[in-house]
Enzyme design. Structure first.
Site, mmCIF file in Angstrom:
data_model
loop_
_atom_site.group_PDB
_atom_site.id
_atom_site.type_symbol
_atom_site.label_atom_id
_atom_site.label_comp_id
_atom_site.label_asym_id
_atom_site.label_seq_id
_atom_site.Cartn_x
_atom_site.Cartn_y
_atom_site.Cartn_z
ATOM 1 N N ALA A 126 -5.823 1.471 -9.651
ATOM 2 C CA ALA A 126 -5.559 0.944 -8.316
ATOM 3 C C ALA A 126 -4.098 0.729 -7.945
ATOM 4 O O ALA A 126 -3.754 0.778 -6.766
ATOM 5 C CB ALA A 126 -6.328 -0.372 -8.132
ATOM 6 N N ALA A 127 -3.221 0.396 -8.905
ATOM 7 C CA ALA A 127 -1.839 0.054 -8.549
ATOM 8 C C ALA A 127 -1.118 1.284 -7.975
ATOM 9 O O ALA A 127 -1.419 2.411 -8.360
ATOM 10 C CB ALA A 127 -1.096 -0.477 -9.771
ATOM 11 N N SER A 130 -2.082 0.957 -2.538
ATOM 12 C CA SER A 130 -2.205 1.616 -1.236
ATOM 13 C C SER A 130 -3.658 1.947 -0.916
ATOM 14 O O SER A 130 -4.129 1.695 0.203
ATOM 15 C CB SER A 130 -1.350 2.885 -1.196
ATOM 16 N N LYS A 131 -4.384 2.470 -1.897
ATOM 17 C CA LYS A 131 -5.764 2.871 -1.635
ATOM 18 C C LYS A 131 -6.710 1.672 -1.653
ATOM 19 O O LYS A 131 -7.670 1.625 -0.884
ATOM 20 C CB LYS A 131 -6.189 3.944 -2.638
ATOM 21 N N GLU A 149 -6.498 -1.787 -13.002
ATOM 22 C CA GLU A 149 -5.221 -1.157 -13.342
ATOM 23 C C GLU A 149 -4.972 -1.314 -14.832
ATOM 24 O O GLU A 149 -4.980 -2.425 -15.349
ATOM 25 C CB GLU A 149 -4.077 -1.776 -12.533
ATOM 26 N N ASP A 176 -8.594 -0.113 -19.727
ATOM 27 C CA ASP A 176 -8.671 1.337 -19.758
ATOM 28 C C ASP A 176 -9.946 1.708 -18.994
ATOM 29 O O ASP A 176 -11.038 1.207 -19.298
ATOM 30 C CB ASP A 176 -8.753 1.815 -21.214
ATOM 31 N N CYS A 247 -2.459 13.723 -7.686
ATOM 32 C CA CYS A 247 -1.284 14.200 -6.945
ATOM 33 C C CYS A 247 -0.646 15.351 -7.714
ATOM 34 O O CYS A 247 0.577 15.461 -7.787
ATOM 35 C CB CYS A 247 -0.291 13.073 -6.681
#
Length: 479
Positions: A126-127, A130-131, A149, A176, A247
């Site tokens: 999550a970190a 933004s999402k 995270e 994890d 990404c």
């Protein structure tokens, strides 16, 4: 637009030539990678509508171009970026928008496509948030989000962004991601796995992103991604939606990972095509129905997004080996809960049945009701929002609760001028020309809550958390 020198390993260029469809130009790919990335923001609709935000910033002369796949997203151009960084504007400090790359808005758009309304969602990596914050806005701060995270240093940043955006429906974990399939089997309506990857798509932001790149590392990363996706798929309920994104641009970390899941679980996996996600989405569509976004297609970062549905239940994974430990909170009910609620309402803090009161010693918290069935199954780093600390004279209301819950039209709301709001963000007391009448004051600017404060005579005592205090030039232009 000026170009910058990007480092491209020869093996990477060979791999991209093989991965890129014949409809795209390789020369345009290289040219796009060497252009600086366009800046983009996402309006936080938990706090303000898109129309009201556009009206608010109209006098600033910002040029905003809509992002096709996110109604709240805009590419932004500003003449005053050097004079005032975007992160130092009043609207950013109060959580009205999030600085977010346009491509990274795609996974959440896919998660909520086709009128999907999940009540319990996991953001597995999550970190910085933004999402997670985008998911919370799409859920209207209702239901619950488990935001996980793995990196301990990034959990603090994740919480800071969630708090700034006024989000109340999250639980934070630090694991994890490979544990969740066993620890929380088939517990989520929707899961976003924005997987750790080789980052090939971010060279426009970081020209040296490929300095340590190698084909071998891609394969190692893909092995981890398969394990994370396997865990996420087990944690997803039958009928639920899972979005897998990266990404990066190579097929090993993208299409191949999703195809591995399909080969492993066959009819339990249904790929949901994304060709209708937004106008022109078909330009990035793969034969499987995924979006493989090369940077020249939409002039953004390179990205990959796949959406799938779990069609049937799976055999359970082996039970996790860790111990959760005793849960230190107890529900607050009856007369005590009523007393806290009335006291909070009196200072403008409001919530509904989506949040439940819990207590630990003198601390009072609000937990999202939808997450309560997970208590005892997993250890939380932080759950819900801290509402208050009780003491002899009443309650000390917490800043994060004020940002998430305060009603800016409450009778105790006191609107600051721009100069006064800037003083507030600097941690200084406020001396208004006409002090508020009430002793307990809900401080606002642009009709957004900045915090709860005490009036002491003609002075409003600053309660802004010390760790958030800002120095340097802010939105009035003064240092």
């Amino acid at each position: 637009m000026a170009q910058h020198a990007v480092y491209f390993p020869d093996a990477f260029l060979t791999q991209m030539r093989e991965a890129m469809p014949s409809t795209l130009s390789f020369d345009e790919f290289i040219s796009a990678c060497q252009r600086p990335l366009r800046r983009s923001i996402r309006i936080n609709t938990l706090k303000i509508s898109v129309a009201d935000f556009l009206a608010l910033i109209a006098p600033y002369g910002w040029s905003l171009t809509p992002i096709p796949w996110c109604h709240e997203g805009f590419w932004i151009e500003r003449d005053d970026e050097e004079a005032l960084p975007l992160g130092s504007t009043a609207e950013h400090l109060s959580g009205l928008f999030y600085i977010q790359e346009a491509s990274s808005m795609l996974p959440v758009a896919a998660l909520f496509a086709d009128d999907n309304h999940p009540q319990r969602v996991m953001d597995m990596a999550a970190a910085p948030g933004s999402k997670t914050t985008q998911i919370a806005a799409r859920m209207g701060n209702r239901g619950a989000i488990l935001a996980n995270e793995f990196s301990a240093s990034r959990v603090k940043v994740l919480h800071a962004n969630i708090s700034r955006c006024g989000i109340a429906n999250t639980a934070l974990t630090h694991f994890d991601g490979r544990v969740f399939g066993a620890a929380l089997p088939e517990m989520f309506d929707a899961i976003l796995l924005d997987a750790p990857c080789s980052g090939e798509g971010v060279v426009r932001k970081d020209p040296d992103a490929l300095k340590n790149w190698s084909p071998e590392s891609n394969l190692d990363i893909a092995a981890t991604q398969r394990e994370l996706l396997d865990s996420a798929f087990h944690a997803l309920r039958p009928g639920g939606t899972l979005v897998y994104s990266t990404c990066t641009l190579n097929r090993q970390e993208n299409e191949a990972v999703c195809l591995w899941l399909k080969e492993t679980y066959a009819d339990a996996v249904e790929f949901l095509p994304l060709g209708d996600l937004f106008p022109d989405a078909d330009r990035a569509l793969t034969p499987e129905g995924f979006l493989h976004v090369f940077p020249q297609i939409y002039d953004c970062e390179g990205f990959f997004v796949a959406r799938l549905r779990k069609m049937s239940s799976l055999p359970a994974m082996p039970a996790p080996g860790y111990k959760v430990g005793a849960f230190p909170f107890t529900p607050l009910k009856g007369r005590e809960a009523l007393h806290v609620t009335q006291a909070a309402n009196a200072v403008g803090l409001l919530w509904d049945e989506n949040l439940h009161l819990w207590q630990r010693d003198k601390e009072v918290w609000l937990f999202p009701a939808e997450i309560e069935s997970l208590i005892g199954k997993v250890r939380f780093s932080r759950l819900g929002i801290k509402l208050a600390e009780s003491h002899n004279k009443g309650y000390r209301w917490q800043h994060e609760a004020t940002i998430a819950l305060a009603c800016p039209t409450h009778a105790h709301a006191f609107e600051l001028s721009a100069q006064e709001a800037e003083e507030w963000y600097r941690g200084r007391d406020i001396y208004p020309q006409t002090p508020p009448a009430a002793d307990d004051v809900l401080v606002t600017f642009q009709h957004q809550p900045l915090g709860l404060a005490k009036r002491i005579g003609a002075r409003i005592k600053n309660s802004y958390p010390r760790e958030l205090v800002r120095d340097g030039k802010l939105f009035t232009g003064n240092s």
